[in-house]
Design a protein around this motif. Structure first.
Motif, PDB file in Angstrom:
ATOM      1  N   ASP A 182      55.078 -48.456  30.421  1.00 42.61           N
ATOM      2  CA  ASP A 182      54.785 -47.120  30.942  1.00 42.61           C
ATOM      3  C   ASP A 182      54.033 -46.333  29.868  1.00 42.61           C
ATOM      4  O   ASP A 182      54.588 -45.465  29.187  1.00 42.61           O
ATOM      5  CB  ASP A 182      56.090 -46.422  31.330  1.00 42.61           C
ATOM      6  CG  ASP A 182      55.855 -45.019  31.857  1.00 42.61           C
ATOM      7  OD1 ASP A 182      54.724 -44.752  32.329  1.00 42.61           O
ATOM      8  OD2 ASP A 182      56.776 -44.177  31.769  1.00 42.61           O
ATOM      9  N   ARG A 187      50.224 -38.963  35.223  1.00 41.60           N
ATOM     10  CA  ARG A 187      51.002 -39.494  36.328  1.00 41.60           C
ATOM     11  C   ARG A 187      50.139 -40.286  37.300  1.00 41.60           C
ATOM     12  O   ARG A 187      50.572 -41.304  37.843  1.00 41.60           O
ATOM     13  CB  ARG A 187      51.689 -38.327  37.064  1.00 41.60           C
ATOM     14  CG  ARG A 187      52.529 -38.751  38.256  1.00 41.60           C
ATOM     15  CD  ARG A 187      53.086 -37.527  38.981  1.00 41.60           C
ATOM     16  NE  ARG A 187      53.865 -37.921  40.145  1.00 41.60           N
ATOM     17  CZ  ARG A 187      55.168 -38.149  40.126  1.00 41.60           C
ATOM     18  NH1 ARG A 187      55.846 -38.027  39.004  1.00 41.60           N
ATOM     19  NH2 ARG A 187      55.804 -38.484  41.238  1.00 41.60           N
ATOM     20  N   GLY A 192      54.583 -45.084  36.153  1.00 39.21           N
ATOM     21  CA  GLY A 192      55.684 -44.279  35.643  1.00 39.21           C
ATOM     22  C   GLY A 192      56.918 -45.070  35.304  1.00 39.21           C
ATOM     23  O   GLY A 192      57.957 -44.481  34.968  1.00 39.21           O
ATOM     24  N   LYS A 193      56.853 -46.412  35.370  1.00 42.98           N
ATOM     25  CA  LYS A 193      57.995 -47.274  35.108  1.00 42.98           C
ATOM     26  C   LYS A 193      57.579 -48.459  34.244  1.00 42.98           C
ATOM     27  O   LYS A 193      56.454 -48.962  34.347  1.00 42.98           O
ATOM     28  CB  LYS A 193      58.587 -47.813  36.419  1.00 42.98           C
ATOM     29  CG  LYS A 193      59.207 -46.761  37.324  1.00 42.98           C
ATOM     30  CD  LYS A 193      60.517 -46.247  36.750  1.00 42.98           C
ATOM     31  CE  LYS A 193      61.208 -45.293  37.706  1.00 42.98           C
ATOM     32  NZ  LYS A 193      62.507 -44.798  37.173  1.00 42.98           N
ATOM     33  N   GLY A 224      61.434 -45.620  32.019  1.00 45.03           N
ATOM     34  CA  GLY A 224      60.339 -44.821  32.515  1.00 45.03           C
ATOM     35  C   GLY A 224      60.774 -43.456  33.016  1.00 45.03           C
ATOM     36  O   GLY A 224      61.847 -42.945  32.674  1.00 45.03           O
ATOM     37  N   ASP A 225      59.951 -42.886  33.872  1.00 47.88           N
ATOM     38  CA  ASP A 225      60.189 -41.555  34.408  1.00 47.88           C
ATOM     39  C   ASP A 225      61.290 -41.619  35.467  1.00 47.88           C
ATOM     40  O   ASP A 225      61.139 -42.297  36.492  1.00 47.88           O
ATOM     41  CB  ASP A 225      58.893 -41.022  35.026  1.00 47.88           C
ATOM     42  CG  ASP A 225      58.998 -39.559  35.414  1.00 47.88           C
ATOM     43  OD1 ASP A 225      60.113 -38.995  35.381  1.00 47.88           O
ATOM     44  OD2 ASP A 225      57.945 -38.968  35.763  1.00 47.88           O
ATOM     45  N   ARG A 227      62.064 -39.521  37.614  1.00 47.35           N
ATOM     46  CA  ARG A 227      61.651 -38.879  38.859  1.00 47.35           C
ATOM     47  C   ARG A 227      60.797 -39.793  39.737  1.00 47.35           C
ATOM     48  O   ARG A 227      60.544 -39.482  40.897  1.00 47.35           O
ATOM     49  CB  ARG A 227      60.862 -37.605  38.541  1.00 47.35           C
ATOM     50  CG  ARG A 227      61.678 -36.544  37.800  1.00 47.35           C
ATOM     51  CD  ARG A 227      60.785 -35.432  37.294  1.00 47.35           C
ATOM     52  NE  ARG A 227      59.814 -35.937  36.310  1.00 47.35           N
ATOM     53  CZ  ARG A 227      58.877 -35.180  35.747  1.00 47.35           C
ATOM     54  NH1 ARG A 227      58.781 -33.889  36.084  1.00 47.35           N
ATOM     55  NH2 ARG A 227      58.057 -35.704  34.853  1.00 47.35           N
ATOM     56  N   ARG A 228      60.363 -40.924  39.192  1.00 50.17           N
ATOM     57  CA  ARG A 228      59.559 -41.853  39.959  1.00 50.17           C
ATOM     58  C   ARG A 228      60.452 -42.895  40.611  1.00 50.17           C
ATOM     59  O   ARG A 228      61.530 -43.244  40.115  1.00 50.17           O
ATOM     60  CB  ARG A 228      58.531 -42.554  39.052  1.00 50.17           C
ATOM     61  CG  ARG A 228      57.622 -41.614  38.285  1.00 50.17           C
ATOM     62  CD  ARG A 228      56.607 -40.934  39.182  1.00 50.17           C
ATOM     63  NE  ARG A 228      55.598 -41.881  39.657  1.00 50.17           N
ATOM     64  CZ  ARG A 228      54.452 -42.117  39.025  1.00 50.17           C
ATOM     65  NH1 ARG A 228      54.166 -41.485  37.884  1.00 50.17           N
ATOM     66  NH2 ARG A 228      53.586 -42.959  39.534  1.00 50.17           N
TER      67      ARG A 228
END
Length: 336
Positions: A182, A187, A192-193, A224-225, A227-228
Motif C-alpha cells: 500500500d 486514494r 489502500g490495502k 492498510g487503510d 476505511r477501505r
C-alpha cells in the motif's frame, strides 16, 4: 587404418623371417593398433555430453527465429556419410524461461463513466540461477475522474519471488507469490490495502512453436487503510504463446477474476498480445483488450512495453551435443 593395414599385410612371396624380426613386426602392428584406438576414443569423448542436460541450460534459448539461408550441400568426403547420419539434432528449448530483464511499460484502462487510469510501470526481473527470480514493479500512476479531478503519483508497488519447480522441454511449473504494498500516494491511485497473492503457473509445449499455460492465483488483503474494503479475490487465467517466424509472437490471454467480498462478483478480461524481437536483447509488445464485469460494465485497456534482456552467465559446464539415445536420457534426467 592405413598404418594398421600395412602392419597386417603379408607379402605375396613367402620367405624365411627370423624370430627377432617377427617379434619386431608384431610390436609395430600392436603400436599402430593402439594409436588408432586412442584416436577413436578421443573423438568419442569429445562428442559425449559432460553431464545431464539441466533446465537452466535449456532456458538460455530464445524464441524461435527463422532458419538461415540454406547453402548447397558440399560433396561429402569418404567415410563422412556414416558420421553425418548419426549427427545429433538440436536440443529442444524449455517450456518456460526465467531471465533477467528491465521493462518499461504503460498500462491504460478506460473506466467508461468513471474516468480512466494510466500507469507507467518500471519492471525489473532478476534471475539468480535460472530457477529463481525476483520481480519488482514500480508504477507511476495518473488517474482521472468523472468530474474532471486528476491525481498523479506513486501507485502500489509489487514484489514477486518466483521459483521454477519443474522445467523440461515439454512441461514447466512455476510457483511464487505477489506482495502488493500500500504505497500509493493518493486514494485514487491504489487499493489502500497490502495484499498477499500466492500463484501457480503451468506450461505445456504442445508443438515446437506453441505453448499453453494456466495461472491460478488467490489474493487476500491485510493492513492498510481501515476505511477501505478488504480484498479477497481468485484468478483463473488460461493463455497461449505462439511463436511466429522472424521473431514475432502472438498470445491470446483470457482471465476470470472472482471477487469474494464485493461487486462485481466476476470480471472477465480478454487480451491479445502481439510482440516482436528487435534483436537478441530487445523485445516490444502491445496488449489490447476488453474487460467486462458481471454487472455489465465494459472497460477498454491497452498495454505497450519495451523490454531489455540481459544474458546470464552459465554457472555450470556447457552440455555437449549427444547422440539421440543419450540426449533422450539427459532430457529425462533434467526433468527429475
Amino acid at each position: 587404418m592405413q598404418a594398421h593395414c600395412v602392419a597386417q599385410a603379408r607379402p605375396a612371396a613367402r620367405r624365411i623371417v627370423s624370430p627377432w624380426r617377427r617379434r619386431r613386426s608384431r610390436a609395430a602392428a600392436l603400436a599402430a593398433t593402439g594409436l588408432v584406438a586412442l584416436g577413436t576414443a578421443t573423438t568419442v569423448a569429445a562428442a559425449a555430453p559432460l553431464g545431464p542436460a539441466r533446465p537452466a541450460a535449456l532456458a538460455r534459448a530464445q524464441p524461435a527465429r527463422p532458419a538461415p539461408v540454406a547453402r548447397p550441400p558440399a560433396t561429402p568426403r569418404r567415410g563422412q556419410e556414416r558420421r553425418d547420419a548419426a549427427a545429433p539434432r538440436t536440443q529442444a528449448t524449455a517450456a518456460a524461461n526465467l531471465g533477467t530483464f528491465v521493462e518499461l511499460r504503460n498500462d491504460y484502462v478506460s473506466r467508461g463513466r468513471n474516468g480512466f487510469f494510466n500507469a507507467a510501470v518500471i519492471r525489473g526481473d532478476y534471475a539468480f540461477d535460472r530457477s529463481f527470480s525476483l520481480r519488482a514493479d514500480v508504477p507511476l500512476a495518473y488517474a482521472g475522474g468523472l468530474e474532471g479531478e486528476r491525481n498523479a503519483g506513486l501507485g502500489d508497488v509489487l514484489i514477486r519471488p518466483l521459483v521454477r519447480a519443474v522445467g523440461t522441454p515439454r512441461v514447466a511449473l512455476l510457483v511464487g507469490s505477489d506482495l502488493v504494498l500500500d504505497s500509493a500516494t493518493s486514494r485514487a491511485l491504489g487499493s489502500g490495502k497490502n495484499q498477499l497473492a500466492p500463484l501457480v503457473v503451468g506450461y505445456v509445449r504442445v508443438a515446437r512453436p506453441a505453448r499453453l499455460g494456466l495461472q491460478l492465483q488467490h489474493a487476500v488483503s491485510f493492513g492498510g487503510d481501515p476505511r477501505r474494503d478488504d480484498i479477497q479475490t481468485s484468478l483463473i487465467r488460461p493463455f497461449a504463446i505462439v511463436e511466429l517466424p522472424r521473431g514475432f509472437w502472438v498470445g491470446p490471454d483470457q482471465s476470470f477474476q472472482f471477487n469474494h467480498r464485493g461487486a462485481p462478483r466476476v470480471v472477465s478480461t480478454s487480451v491479445l498480445e502481439v510482440g516482436a524481437e528487435l534483436s537478441d536483447r530487445v523485445q516490444v509488445y502491445v496488449d489490447p483488450g476488453i474487460q467486462v464485469g458481471s454487472q455489465g460494465a465494459v472497460d477498454w485497456l491497452v498495454t505497450g512495453a519495451v523490454r531489455w534482456a540481459f544474458p546470464q552467465r552459465a554457472r555450470g559446464r556447457t552440455v555437449a551435443a549427444a547422440p539421440p539415445a543419450r540426449r533422450a536420457a539427459a532430457e529425462r534426467a533434467a526433468g527429475e
